[in-house]
Design a protein around this motif. Structure first.
Motif, PDB file in Angstrom:
ATOM      1  N   MET A   1       7.495  22.337-121.637  1.00 56.04           N
ATOM      2  CA  MET A   1       6.652  23.786-122.128  1.00 56.04           C
ATOM      3  C   MET A   1       5.969  24.107-120.414  1.00 56.04           C
ATOM      4  N   ASN A   2       5.419  25.478-120.324  1.00 55.86           N
ATOM      5  CA  ASN A   2       4.874  25.964-119.312  1.00 55.86           C
ATOM      6  C   ASN A   2       3.387  25.306-119.797  1.00 55.86           C
ATOM      7  N   GLU A   3       1.954  26.398-119.447  1.00 59.78           N
ATOM      8  CA  GLU A   3       0.304  25.873-119.233  1.00 59.78           C
ATOM      9  C   GLU A   3       0.861  26.272-120.806  1.00 59.78           C
ATOM     10  N   HIS A   4       0.731  28.149-120.650  1.00 59.79           N
ATOM     11  CA  HIS A   4       0.136  28.722-121.874  1.00 59.79           C
ATOM     12  C   HIS A   4       1.022  27.758-123.182  1.00 59.79           C
ATOM     13  N   GLN A   5       1.883  27.461-123.719  1.00 58.38           N
ATOM     14  CA  GLN A   5       3.143  26.844-124.230  1.00 58.38           C
ATOM     15  C   GLN A   5       2.420  25.928-124.527  1.00 58.38           C
ATOM     16  N   GLN A   6       2.191  24.911-123.213  1.00 62.30           N
ATOM     17  CA  GLN A   6       1.178  23.669-123.923  1.00 62.30           C
ATOM     18  C   GLN A   6      -0.018  23.704-124.033  1.00 62.30           C
ATOM     19  N   ARG A   7      -0.741  25.103-123.521  1.00 64.37           N
ATOM     20  CA  ARG A   7      -2.367  25.162-124.523  1.00 64.37           C
ATOM     21  C   ARG A   7      -2.332  26.010-125.919  1.00 64.37           C
TER      22      ARG A   7
END
Length: 186
Positions: free
Chosen positions: A12-18
C-alpha cells in the motif's frame, strides 16, 4: 472467489496505509469486506469509512434499531456478506431471532416494539419505492424523532453503498461453502 481482492498491506502507498490504520485502530478493529476493497481508492475509502463509523457507532439510533436497519438492507440487497457480518451483532444488540429470520426470509414479522416496526417498514419502503409516503414519514417522526429519521436515511444510504460494493465484487462470507442466507449455494 471475489472479482477484486483487497490490496496487500505491504504494497500500500502512504494514503492507503493511513486509511488502513484508521480503520484497524477504530471501533471495527479490523479491515475487511467493502472497506478493504475501497482501499484500492483511498480517496473513497477514507470518507466512506468515516461515514460508516458514524452510522454504526455514533448516530442517534440505538444499536438495536441500527442493526435492525442493517439487516433489512442486507436482505433487500441480498448481500450475503453483510448478513453474515451483522446478524450476530443484531442479535446481541437485542433484535430477536424471530424478527431476524422474518427479515431474512421475507416472511411475516411480529414486532414487539413499535420503533422496530417503523424502522423496518421505513427502510423497506424507501428501498423498494425510492420514496416514503407522508403518513409513513410522519409516523417515523412521531415514533423515532427527527434526528433518528435523519440518521436512518443516512444509514440506508451507506448500507446501499456497502451492499453494492459487496454484490458487484462478489464478496462472500469467509465460510460460504453451503446454502447461503438467501438461498443460493456459495
Amino acid at each position: 472467489m471475489p472479482r477484486l481482492l483487497p490490496p496487500e498491506p505491504e504494497r500500500m502507498n502512504e494514503h492507503q496505509q493511513r486509511v488502513y490504520q484508521a480503520i484497524q485502530s477504530g471501533p471495527r478493529g479490523r479491515v475487511r469486506g467493502p472497506l478493504a476493497l475501497w482501499l484500492h481508492r483511498p480517496g473513497l475509502a477514507e470518507p466512506a469509512q468515516a461515514l460508516g463509523q458514524y452510522c454504526r457507532y455514533d448516530s442517534s439510533l440505538p444499536p438495536r434499531l441500527s442493526e435492525l436497519a442493517i439487516l433489512t438492507m442486507a436482505a433487500l440487497w441480498r448481500s450475503e456478506f453483510e448478513w453474515w457480518a451483522h446478524q450476530p451483532i443484531a442479535l446481541k444488540a437485542g433484535v430477536s431471532s424471530d424478527i431476524a429470520e422474518g427479515i431474512r426470509t421475507g416472511g411475516p414479522i411480529e414486532f414487539q416494539h413499535q420503533d422496530e416496526q417503523v424502522v423496518h417498514a421505513f427502510v423497506k419502503t424507501l428501498v423498494e419505492t425510492r420514496h416514503v409516503p407522508e403518513p409513513q414519514y410522519q409516523q417515523a417522526i412521531e415514533v423515532l424523532g427527527r434526528d433518528q429519521v435523519v440518521d436512518l436515511v443516512g444509514l440506508a444510504g451507506y448500507y446501499t453503498l456497502i451492499s453494492m460494493t459487496l454484490n458487484v465484487f462478489e464478496v462472500e462470507p469467509p465460510d460460504a461453502t453451503g446454502p447461503t442466507a438467501f438461498g443460493a449455494a456459495g
